[in-house]
Motif scaffolding. Structure first.
Motif, PDB file in Angstrom:
ATOM      1  N   LYS A  49       8.388   1.786  -5.357  1.00 46.09           N
ATOM      2  CA  LYS A  49       9.591   0.978  -5.157  1.00 46.09           C
ATOM      3  C   LYS A  49       9.277  -0.410  -4.587  1.00 46.09           C
ATOM      4  N   ILE A  50       8.068  -0.608  -4.068  1.00 43.95           N
ATOM      5  CA  ILE A  50       7.732  -1.859  -3.387  1.00 43.95           C
ATOM      6  C   ILE A  50       7.695  -3.015  -4.381  1.00 43.95           C
ATOM      7  N   ARG A  51       8.404  -4.101  -4.038  1.00 44.79           N
ATOM      8  CA  ARG A  51       8.423  -5.291  -4.893  1.00 44.79           C
ATOM      9  C   ARG A  51       8.124  -6.576  -4.112  1.00 44.79           C
ATOM     10  N   HIS A  52       8.158  -6.525  -2.782  1.00 45.42           N
ATOM     11  CA  HIS A  52       7.896  -7.712  -1.968  1.00 45.42           C
ATOM     12  C   HIS A  52       6.945  -7.326  -0.836  1.00 45.42           C
ATOM     13  N   VAL A  53       5.842  -8.068  -0.707  1.00 45.72           N
ATOM     14  CA  VAL A  53       4.860  -7.810   0.339  1.00 45.72           C
ATOM     15  C   VAL A  53       4.587  -9.122   1.074  1.00 45.72           C
ATOM     16  N   PHE A  54       4.906  -9.145   2.361  1.00 50.36           N
ATOM     17  CA  PHE A  54       4.624 -10.307   3.202  1.00 50.36           C
ATOM     18  C   PHE A  54       3.342 -10.028   3.992  1.00 50.36           C
ATOM     19  N   LEU A  55       2.387 -10.955   3.909  1.00 47.20           N
ATOM     20  CA  LEU A  55       1.113 -10.780   4.611  1.00 47.20           C
ATOM     21  C   LEU A  55       1.066 -11.664   5.850  1.00 47.20           C
ATOM     22  N   THR A  56       0.638 -11.071   6.967  1.00 46.58           N
ATOM     23  CA  THR A  56       0.491 -11.849   8.189  1.00 46.58           C
ATOM     24  C   THR A  56      -0.764 -12.702   8.148  1.00 46.58           C
ATOM     25  N   HIS A  57      -1.867 -12.118   7.669  1.00 46.27           N
ATOM     26  CA  HIS A  57      -3.138 -12.847   7.592  1.00 46.27           C
ATOM     27  C   HIS A  57      -4.103 -12.057   6.718  1.00 46.27           C
ATOM     28  N   SER A  58      -5.325 -12.553   6.617  1.00 36.54           N
ATOM     29  CA  SER A  58      -6.257 -12.041   5.615  1.00 36.54           C
ATOM     30  C   SER A  58      -7.213 -10.971   6.107  1.00 36.54           C
ATOM     31  N   HIS A  59      -7.152 -10.559   7.365  1.00 35.72           N
ATOM     32  CA  HIS A  59      -8.106  -9.569   7.859  1.00 35.72           C
ATOM     33  C   HIS A  59      -7.905  -8.220   7.170  1.00 35.72           C
ATOM     34  N   SER A  60      -9.029  -7.528   6.966  1.00 35.59           N
ATOM     35  CA  SER A  60      -9.026  -6.373   6.077  1.00 35.59           C
ATOM     36  C   SER A  60      -8.124  -5.240   6.539  1.00 35.59           C
ATOM     37  N   ASP A  61      -7.939  -5.066   7.856  1.00 36.29           N
ATOM     38  CA  ASP A  61      -7.080  -3.971   8.302  1.00 36.29           C
ATOM     39  C   ASP A  61      -5.618  -4.208   7.965  1.00 36.29           C
ATOM     40  N   HIS A  62      -5.288  -5.419   7.516  1.00 34.96           N
ATOM     41  CA  HIS A  62      -3.912  -5.755   7.160  1.00 34.96           C
ATOM     42  C   HIS A  62      -3.689  -5.868   5.644  1.00 34.96           C
ATOM     43  N   ILE A  63      -4.777  -5.941   4.881  1.00 36.22           N
ATOM     44  CA  ILE A  63      -4.626  -6.113   3.427  1.00 36.22           C
ATOM     45  C   ILE A  63      -5.378  -5.067   2.613  1.00 36.22           C
ATOM     46  N   CYS A  64      -6.107  -4.167   3.259  1.00 38.46           N
ATOM     47  CA  CYS A  64      -7.081  -3.342   2.545  1.00 38.46           C
ATOM     48  C   CYS A  64      -6.483  -2.479   1.444  1.00 38.46           C
ATOM     49  N   CYS A  65      -5.225  -2.061   1.584  1.00 34.22           N
ATOM     50  CA  CYS A  65      -4.635  -1.174   0.581  1.00 34.22           C
ATOM     51  C   CYS A  65      -3.762  -1.897  -0.435  1.00 34.22           C
ATOM     52  N   LEU A  66      -3.710  -3.219  -0.352  1.00 33.78           N
ATOM     53  CA  LEU A  66      -2.919  -3.966  -1.330  1.00 33.78           C
ATOM     54  C   LEU A  66      -3.396  -3.737  -2.761  1.00 33.78           C
ATOM     55  N   PRO A  67      -4.700  -3.803  -3.049  1.00 28.94           N
ATOM     56  CA  PRO A  67      -5.127  -3.561  -4.429  1.00 28.94           C
ATOM     57  C   PRO A  67      -4.718  -2.187  -4.945  1.00 28.94           C
ATOM     58  N   MET A  68      -4.869  -1.156  -4.121  1.00 27.41           N
ATOM     59  CA  MET A  68      -4.546   0.197  -4.577  1.00 27.41           C
ATOM     60  C   MET A  68      -3.046   0.405  -4.712  1.00 27.41           C
ATOM     61  N   LEU A  69      -2.258  -0.270  -3.862  1.00 22.49           N
ATOM     62  CA  LEU A  69      -0.807  -0.219  -4.040  1.00 22.49           C
ATOM     63  C   LEU A  69      -0.438  -0.768  -5.413  1.00 22.49           C
ATOM     64  N   TRP A 105     -11.947  -6.299  -7.025  1.00 18.54           N
ATOM     65  CA  TRP A 105     -10.797  -5.685  -7.716  1.00 18.54           C
ATOM     66  C   TRP A 105     -10.403  -6.595  -8.871  1.00 18.54           C
ATOM     67  N   PRO A 106      -9.865  -6.031  -9.954  1.00 22.23           N
ATOM     68  CA  PRO A 106      -9.382  -6.898 -11.041  1.00 22.23           C
ATOM     69  C   PRO A 106      -8.323  -7.873 -10.544  1.00 22.23           C
ATOM     70  N   ASP A 107      -8.222  -8.993 -11.221  1.00 20.54           N
ATOM     71  CA  ASP A 107      -7.221  -9.988 -10.864  1.00 20.54           C
ATOM     72  C   ASP A 107      -5.875  -9.539 -11.420  1.00 20.54           C
ATOM     73  N   MET A 108      -5.042  -9.026 -10.530  1.00 22.11           N
ATOM     74  CA  MET A 108      -3.767  -8.460 -10.967  1.00 22.11           C
ATOM     75  C   MET A 108      -2.789  -9.531 -11.430  1.00 22.11           C
ATOM     76  N   ARG A 109      -3.163 -10.805 -11.287  1.00 21.30           N
ATOM     77  CA  ARG A 109      -2.332 -11.886 -11.827  1.00 21.30           C
ATOM     78  C   ARG A 109      -2.563 -12.048 -13.327  1.00 21.30           C
ATOM     79  N   GLU A 110      -3.504 -11.275 -13.866  1.00 24.45           N
ATOM     80  CA  GLU A 110      -3.806 -11.357 -15.291  1.00 24.45           C
ATOM     81  C   GLU A 110      -3.560 -10.041 -16.021  1.00 24.45           C
ATOM     82  N   LEU A 111      -3.058  -9.045 -15.310  1.00 20.86           N
ATOM     83  CA  LEU A 111      -2.817  -7.741 -15.898  1.00 20.86           C
ATOM     84  C   LEU A 111      -1.348  -7.364 -15.746  1.00 20.86           C
ATOM     85  N   PRO A 112      -0.724  -6.736 -16.715  1.00 21.43           N
ATOM     86  CA  PRO A 112      -1.253  -6.382 -18.028  1.00 21.43           C
ATOM     87  C   PRO A 112      -1.610  -7.591 -18.903  1.00 21.43           C
TER      88      PRO A 112
END
Length: 248
Positions: A49-69, A105-112
């Motif tokens: 159901k997730i369609r909007h993700v706001f990121l606080t910063h780039s450290h891995s403990d805050h973004i690590c599961c974004l690709p798998m989501l 990770w693949p560039d999800m801005r180019e997939l599909p």
């Protein structure tokens, strides 16, 4: 509180709360702040159901599961309305260069396809206001080793402020005061007082630094919540927290 913490730990292996995954905060069924390991508290249909993700910063403990989501969304995503990830210029540059690079990770801005991608990146700045129905999100700057945003979330007359990763700085106090009265404030507390030098070097907070920050607010928040304890020092931190504070 206007937020649901799926993960509130400052690392892995914590034991003191039910929210032992790293930072992931649910604002609504389709809105997250950060995508740490706490997202595993959601099942697959909830993730989809997730369609909007706001990121606080780039450290891995805050973004690590974004690709798998995003990898869970191919069968359900409407490419006419891609998943939007919001972040500062520096944060989005970091995930473009170091995550969605076809190596990590693949560039999800180019997939599909490049014409109809699954992922859209939207650069945001402190002070912008984002409206989703009855929910308002406003980012503000914190003080960390990389550019970091906290978020004020307003709904039904209640303001909840997630400070995200931050050390003590007068600029943070000023930014919090500019938000007006706060019902719930969520502060990180990564280190015990004995490790204040390390906290200052890494731009994190201790119980004493949390108290200092709070003492300088023009209006005291109604509720004080603590998150982001480093698991290896959590047992030192907890006795140093005032009893009125609530641990996520």
């Amino acid at each position: 509180m206007n937020l649901t913490f799926l993960g509130a730990s400052g690392g892995l292996g914590g034991s003191v709360t039910a929210n032992n995954g790293s930072t992931c905060v649910q604002v609504a069924d389709d809105i997250l702040i950060d995508v740490g390991t706490g997202i595993t508290a959601l099942n697959l249909p909830q993730m989809q159901k997730i369609r909007h993700v706001f990121l606080t910063h780039s450290h891995s403990d805050h973004i690590c599961c974004l690709p798998m989501l995003l990898g869970n969304l191919f069968n359900v995503a409407n490419t006419e309305h891609p998943v939007t990830v919001y972040g500062s210029h520096d944060t989005l540059e970091a995930i473009r260069e170091h995550v969605f690079n076809w190596v990590v990770w693949p560039d999800m801005r180019e997939l599909p396809s490049k014409e109809k991608p699954l992922l859209r990146l939207q650069e945001i700045e402190a002070g912008e206001v984002f409206q989703f129905g009855d929910i308002t999100l406003e980012p503000f700057k914190t003080y960390h080793t990389v550019p970091t945003l906290g978020f004020a979330v307003r709904r039904t007359g209640r303001q909840t402020v997630f400070v995200a990763d931050s050390g003590y700085a007068q600029s943070v106090v000023a930014n919090l005061n500019a938000l007006g009265p706060i019902d719930d404030i969520i502060l990180e507390c990564s280190f015990p007082n004995e490790l204040e030098t390390v906290a200052n070097q890494s731009c994190h907070l201790t119980p004493a630094l949390c108290e200092k920050l709070l003492s300088e607010l023009a209006v005291q928040p109604l509720n004080i919540w603590i998150n982001h304890l480093k698991p290896d020092v959590e047992q030192q931190i907890i006795p140093q927290l005032p009893s009125a504070w609530k641990l996520l």
